[in-house]
Scaffold this motif. Structure first.
Motif, short mmCIF file in Angstrom:
data_model
loop_
_atom_site.label_atom_id
_atom_site.label_comp_id
_atom_site.label_asym_id
_atom_site.label_seq_id
_atom_site.Cartn_x
_atom_site.Cartn_y
_atom_site.Cartn_z
N UNK A 43 0.83 -1.21 0.00
CA UNK A 43 0.00 0.00 0.00
C UNK A 43 0.86 1.26 0.00
N UNK A 44 1.94 1.26 0.78
CA UNK A 44 2.86 2.41 0.77
C UNK A 44 3.46 2.58 -0.63
N UNK A 45 3.86 1.48 -1.24
CA UNK A 45 4.39 1.52 -2.61
C UNK A 45 3.35 2.07 -3.58
N UNK A 46 2.10 1.63 -3.44
CA UNK A 46 1.03 2.09 -4.35
C UNK A 46 0.75 3.57 -4.17
N UNK A 47 0.79 4.05 -2.94
CA UNK A 47 0.57 5.49 -2.69
C UNK A 47 1.63 6.31 -3.42
N UNK A 48 2.88 5.87 -3.33
CA UNK A 48 3.98 6.62 -3.94
C UNK A 48 3.94 6.54 -5.45
N UNK A 49 3.73 5.35 -5.99
CA UNK A 49 3.83 5.15 -7.44
C UNK A 49 2.48 5.28 -8.16
N UNK A 53 -7.34 2.27 -4.03
CA UNK A 53 -6.13 2.14 -3.20
C UNK A 53 -6.33 2.89 -1.88
N UNK A 54 -6.86 4.11 -1.96
CA UNK A 54 -7.10 4.89 -0.74
C UNK A 54 -8.10 4.18 0.17
N UNK A 55 -9.13 3.58 -0.43
CA UNK A 55 -10.13 2.88 0.38
C UNK A 55 -9.51 1.69 1.12
N UNK A 113 -15.99 17.18 -5.29
CA UNK A 113 -14.55 17.07 -5.52
C UNK A 113 -13.80 17.15 -4.19
N UNK A 114 -14.18 18.13 -3.37
CA UNK A 114 -13.52 18.31 -2.08
C UNK A 114 -13.74 17.11 -1.16
N UNK A 115 -14.95 16.58 -1.14
CA UNK A 115 -15.24 15.44 -0.26
C UNK A 115 -14.43 14.22 -0.68
N UNK A 116 -14.35 13.97 -1.99
CA UNK A 116 -13.58 12.82 -2.47
C UNK A 116 -12.10 12.97 -2.10
N UNK A 117 -11.55 14.17 -2.29
CA UNK A 117 -10.15 14.42 -1.94
C UNK A 117 -9.94 14.31 -0.43
N UNK A 118 -10.92 14.77 0.34
CA UNK A 118 -10.82 14.75 1.80
C UNK A 118 -10.83 13.31 2.33
N UNK A 119 -11.74 12.50 1.81
CA UNK A 119 -11.81 11.10 2.25
C UNK A 119 -10.53 10.37 1.87
N UNK A 120 -9.98 10.66 0.70
CA UNK A 120 -8.73 10.03 0.28
C UNK A 120 -7.59 10.41 1.21
N UNK A 161 -5.16 15.98 -4.99
CA UNK A 161 -6.51 15.40 -4.91
C UNK A 161 -6.47 13.98 -4.39
N UNK A 162 -5.46 13.22 -4.82
CA UNK A 162 -5.23 11.87 -4.30
C UNK A 162 -3.83 11.85 -3.71
N UNK A 163 -3.68 11.55 -2.42
CA UNK A 163 -2.36 11.62 -1.77
C UNK A 163 -1.33 10.73 -2.45
N UNK A 164 -0.13 11.29 -2.62
CA UNK A 164 0.97 10.50 -3.19
C UNK A 164 2.23 10.76 -2.37
N UNK A 165 3.40 10.79 -3.00
CA UNK A 165 4.66 10.80 -2.26
C UNK A 165 4.81 12.01 -1.35
N UNK A 166 4.43 13.19 -1.82
CA UNK A 166 4.67 14.40 -1.03
C UNK A 166 3.94 14.36 0.31
N UNK A 167 2.66 14.03 0.28
CA UNK A 167 1.88 13.99 1.52
C UNK A 167 2.38 12.86 2.41
N UNK A 168 2.67 11.71 1.81
CA UNK A 168 3.16 10.59 2.60
C UNK A 168 4.47 10.95 3.30
N UNK A 169 5.40 11.57 2.59
CA UNK A 169 6.68 11.95 3.18
C UNK A 169 6.48 13.02 4.25
N UNK A 170 5.64 14.01 3.99
CA UNK A 170 5.40 15.10 4.93
C UNK A 170 4.83 14.59 6.25
N UNK A 171 3.76 13.80 6.18
CA UNK A 171 3.13 13.28 7.39
C UNK A 171 4.02 12.25 8.09
#
Length: 425
Positions: free
Chosen positions: A32-38, A64-66, A110-117, A395-405
């Motif tokens: 899952x971590x790999x999928x978030x990044x790639x 993937x987010x779900x 759009x905001x709700x989908x991004x927020x849940x993700x 809109x869908x979290x990827x490497x930047x958000x994962x690394x930041x958090x």
């Protein structure tokens, strides 16, 4: 400084942390971590225009987010303390405030989908970090980054309709840049992360230089090919932070000061006679995309973008325009504010911007007072780039958000960076 969210492991217990976890669970969270990044960053469709539309890639990323959210709920016993103590509480506060602003969004669905993700991916991170351990966690992230770069070169060389990005720089000129599996600027950011992270993995020989050097070279070559000047600069910043102990010794600082003392007087003399004017102008023109020095002296038009963004924030200072709606509000100005704090203020109001700024201040303090070279370089990449680009939230979290958090939680969870050792018989 940081409050530890879980009991500290004794030194002899750390190597066995992953072996005590269920193999299937550790494999799942690693995937899952790999999928978030790639996967969450890769675009296999190419440039289909700026109009937003729902397609199979978005459904795949949301799936993937779900799965991340469901797995995070099952592992909540490993995570919940991280979200109620400092600094992880800042993540909880930010996500809670984003939820408050959702009803005021200019595009609520759009905001709700991004927020849940965002919430689903965030829920997984503390558990994934503890299950995999610091070394394996960063190794999985590095693998995802490397896959993105390799996939981008395949797209660029084999599928140019996907891999080549055509950018309109003037009314008559179009600049072709390497985009690969994303926008050239996103590819540049991933190249910066890759270069810095593999430098970290090679530091102390935690990974063989036979792997590290080719990976770093690929990152540097990709930086040049995608022509992301911001990413080139922040890569240098990240590497300087990683190797700051070696570079900024007392001897090197004294040598630099002596060199400055020798060079500055003649430089000022020549500059006063106008001897550098043509050099500066010629250099700026070559670094610009359009061939005009004005492009760089205005930070590629960012000064105008920042002024416009501040005006829009002033119109909706409390709740903003909705999470990830900058693409609609800033449609005429590159779809975002070109600054991570301004972007958050525009999306969620000044309160959301202040929470994000609190995270920035925490990182600045922690890098100085509790250095962790394994993550500090990656954080420096985002901090430096975030001054002039909106490279953090998506809109869908990827490497930047994962690394930041993950970096925000790193000290709190007392993550270790030593490769796990086999258990003694």
């Amino acid at each position: 400084m940081a409050t530890v969210a879980s009991p500290r492991f004794h030194e002899h217990e750390r190597p066995a942390a992953v072996s005590h976890s269920n193999w299937l669970v550790s494999s799942l969270v690693g995937c899952l971590v790999y999928a978030i990044v790639f996967i969450n960053a890769a675009d296999f469709r190419g440039d289909t225009g700026e109009e937003f539309s729902v397609h199979w890639q978005i459904y795949f990323r949301l799936m993937i987010c779900a799965i991340c959210g469901g797995t995070g709920l099952l592992l909540i016993s490993k995570s919940y303390r991280a979200f109620v103590t400092f600094p992880g509480f800042l993540i909880t506060l930010l996500i809670a405030w984003i939820g408050v602003t959702l009803p005021f969004s200019v595009d609520r669905s759009y905001s709700i989908a991004a927020y849940i993700s965002l919430g689903a991916v965030t829920m997984l991170l503390p558990a994934a970090m503890q299950i995999l351990g610091g070394y394996r966690y960063l190794l999985v992230v590095a693998t995802g980054l490397m896959t993105f770069l390799v996939g981008s070169w395949i797209a660029y060389l084999v599928f140019p309709e996907i891999g080549i990005f055509k950018e309109q720089i003037t009314r008559t000129e179009v600049l072709e840049r390497m985009g690969g599996l994303g926008h050239p600027n996103e590819l540049g950011l991933y190249s910066a992360f890759t270069t810095v992270l593999f430098a970290v993995l090679g530091y102390g020989r935690r990974l063989s230089w036979l792997i590290v050097i080719p990976a770093m070279l690929l990152g540097v070559v990709t930086l040049v090919a995608c022509f992301s000047r911001t990413s080139m600069g922040i890569t240098v910043v990240g590497l300087l932070v990683v190797y700051r102990k070696e570079l900024f010794t007392q001897q090197t600082v004294i040598a630099a000061l002596l060199l400055a003392i020798v060079l500055i007087p003649p430089v000022f003399v020549v500059a006063g006679t106008g001897g550098f004017d043509w050099v500066i102008g010629d250099t700026l023109e070559k670094l610009s995309k359009s061939g005009s020095a004005d492009e760089l002296t205005t930070a590629t038009g960012r000064t105008e973008i920042w002024a416009y963004a501040i005006g829009r924030i002033a119109d909706q200072p409390l709740h903003g325009y909705g999470y990830m709606t900058a693409r609609f509000v800033m449609e005429k100005y590159s779809y975002h504010c070109h600054n991570i704090v301004l972007n958050m203020c525009l999306n969620t109001g000044v309160i959301g911007g202040m929470v994000l700024l609190s995270m920035v201040l925490y990182f600045v303090y922690a890098i100085y007072h509790d250095p962790r070279y394994e993550i500090d370089g990656l954080v420096a990449v985002i901090l430096a780039g975030g001054l002039i680009d909106g490279m953090l939230f998506a809109a869908v979290p990827s490497a930047s958000i994962l690394i930041w958090f993950s970096a925000l939680l790193w000290r709190q969870l007392d993550m270790q960076f030593d490769p796990p050792q086999p258990e003694a018989d």
